[in-house]
Design a protein around this motif. Structure first.
Motif, short mmCIF file in Angstrom:
data_model
loop_
_atom_site.label_atom_id
_atom_site.label_comp_id
_atom_site.label_asym_id
_atom_site.label_seq_id
_atom_site.Cartn_x
_atom_site.Cartn_y
_atom_site.Cartn_z
N ALA A 160 0.81 -1.21 0.00
CA ALA A 160 0.00 0.00 0.00
C ALA A 160 0.85 1.27 0.00
N GLU A 161 1.96 1.26 0.74
CA GLU A 161 2.80 2.46 0.80
C GLU A 161 3.31 2.83 -0.58
N ARG A 162 3.78 1.82 -1.35
CA ARG A 162 4.31 2.13 -2.67
C ARG A 162 3.20 2.40 -3.68
N ALA A 163 2.05 1.79 -3.52
CA ALA A 163 0.93 2.07 -4.43
C ALA A 163 0.40 3.49 -4.23
N ASN A 164 0.46 3.98 -3.00
CA ASN A 164 -0.06 5.32 -2.70
C ASN A 164 0.96 6.43 -2.95
N GLU A 165 2.20 6.06 -3.15
CA GLU A 165 3.29 7.05 -3.30
C GLU A 165 3.16 7.78 -4.64
N PRO A 166 3.34 9.11 -4.64
CA PRO A 166 3.31 9.81 -5.92
C PRO A 166 4.59 9.59 -6.72
N ALA A 167 4.46 9.65 -8.02
CA ALA A 167 5.66 9.73 -8.87
C ALA A 167 6.18 11.16 -8.81
N VAL A 168 7.49 11.31 -8.75
CA VAL A 168 8.10 12.64 -8.66
C VAL A 168 9.04 12.80 -9.84
#
Length: 369
Positions: A160-168
């Motif tokens: 979930a942490e990586r799925a919710n992380e924005p692309a920068v």
């Protein structure tokens, strides 16, 4: 052929956005390397059938096509942009095990990821209802393939942490483009696909999205540009649910500068809120649906790219325009003036709220005044 696309201003940012890009099934079969053609649909069992349907309507497709072929006229528009963002509605995998009890499964061969690179795609949104069509192993293949190709992604991950992380993505002078990708269940995303602390999946949210709003408010710095890309709603129709409007406005209040909506197979209405664009449905850019009847009133062969330009140091966009396109023989052509005018009428007639004037200029593009 349209004149050259508007060029980015010095130090500014020009972003080109598209809706759903589906490079699997029939399109994968005519690319240089294809997956096995077996399908598990109740009505079609061979992906090559979609190629034959398209050819029956519009003529032969020159298979094998090269990697740039599906983009056609869109390539020149992409070339004028600083960054290019699409919703990739296709798993990139050779996995042979489809998600059970799901009717449609899209996949493209990992070697065909060059098709995305050929268009210069910088970021793929993955929070949609097809990225896990070939199970969690297929999602891992998709993430690994995009990483190896140097293409950023958002909206799905190993937890979930990586799925919710924005692309920068870096811009100028230390500023960044931050892209959050969200999916809503009303787009057809199975609830079982939601990422959790110990399980891969997509960033599937409810309509309130207070977590995302809080993340935006906490992470956005002065000069950053924030895009929220949302897969929501059904495939056909112009009605925008009130819950979608409320979600979009809540995210803009938190700091989003543009809402990039998709899921509808055809473009749907836009809105401007606090000087920020809300694109409720950008429509399919690439698919293999030629020859499939039943929704002709929506002109699903007519699609568009959305161009948006930001001046240096500003988060409110200074210009927005649409490039109308027509899908034929698995490639994109510039739409005719008559088709562009039809698109203008549909978008303005079905705008859910305050929508600025949309006019076709001499350059053939639709400019949002």
């Amino acid at each position: 052929m349209l004149p050259a696309a508007p060029q980015p201003c010095s130090g500014g940012v020009t972003l080109m956005l598209a809706g759903d890009v589906m490079l699997g099934r029939g399109i994968d079969q005519v690319l240089p390397q294809s997956c096995r053609p077996e399908l598990y649909e109740p009505w079609v069992r061979d992906a090559r059938s979609y190629v034959r349907l398209a050819e029956r309507v519009n003529g032969p497709i020159p298979a094998p096509i090269d990697f740039s072929y599906p983009w056609g006229a869109a390539l020149a528009e992409f070339a004028s942009a600083s960054l290019r963002l699409v919703n990739l509605e296709t798993a990139i995998t050779t996995s042979a095990t489809p998600w059970p009890d799901k009717i449609i499964h899209y996949r493209m061969h990992p070697k065909n990821v060059t098709c995305l690179s050929a268009a210069g795609i910088d970021l793929c949104v993955l929070a949609n209802n097809h990225v896990l069509d070939w199970g969690r192993p297929g999602l891992v293949d998709t993430l690994d393939t995009l990483d190896a190709a140097g293409i950023a992604h958002a909206g799905a991950g190993l937890d979930a942490e990586r799925a919710n992380e924005p692309a920068v993505l870096p811009l100028f002078d230390g500023r960044s483009l931050l892209v959050w990708a969200l999916g809503l269940a009303d787009s057809g995303i199975p609830l079982a696909w939601q990422a959790s602390a110990g399980q891969s999946g997509v960033n599937l949210i409810d309509d309130s999205s207070e977590i995302t709003a809080g993340d935006i408010a906490a992470r956005k710095r002065h000069g950053d540009i924030v895009i929220v890309s949302i897969h929501w709603g059904g495939n056909w129709g112009y009605t925008v649910p009130q819950a979608h409007r409320q979600l979009a406005r809540r995210l803009i209040d938190a700091g989003a500068d543009l809402i990039h909506g998709h899921s509808s197979h055809h473009p749907i209405g836009f809105e401007r809120y606090r000087d920020r664009p809300i694109l409720y449905g950008c429509g399919d850019l690439i698919n293999d649906y030629e020859g499939i009847g039943g929704h002709e009133a929506y002109r699903p062969d007519i699609t568009m790219l959305v161009g948006c330009r930001w001046a240096p140091g500003r988060s409110a966009p200074e210009a927005l325009w649409l490039t109308p396109l027509r899908r034929r023989r698995f490639t994109l052509e510039f739409a005719s003036p008559k088709e562009a005018d039809w698109l203008v009428r549909k978008l303005l007639d079905n705008a859910p709220g305050a929508c600025p004037s949309l006019e076709r200029d001499a350059d053939g593009r639709l400019h949002w005044r």
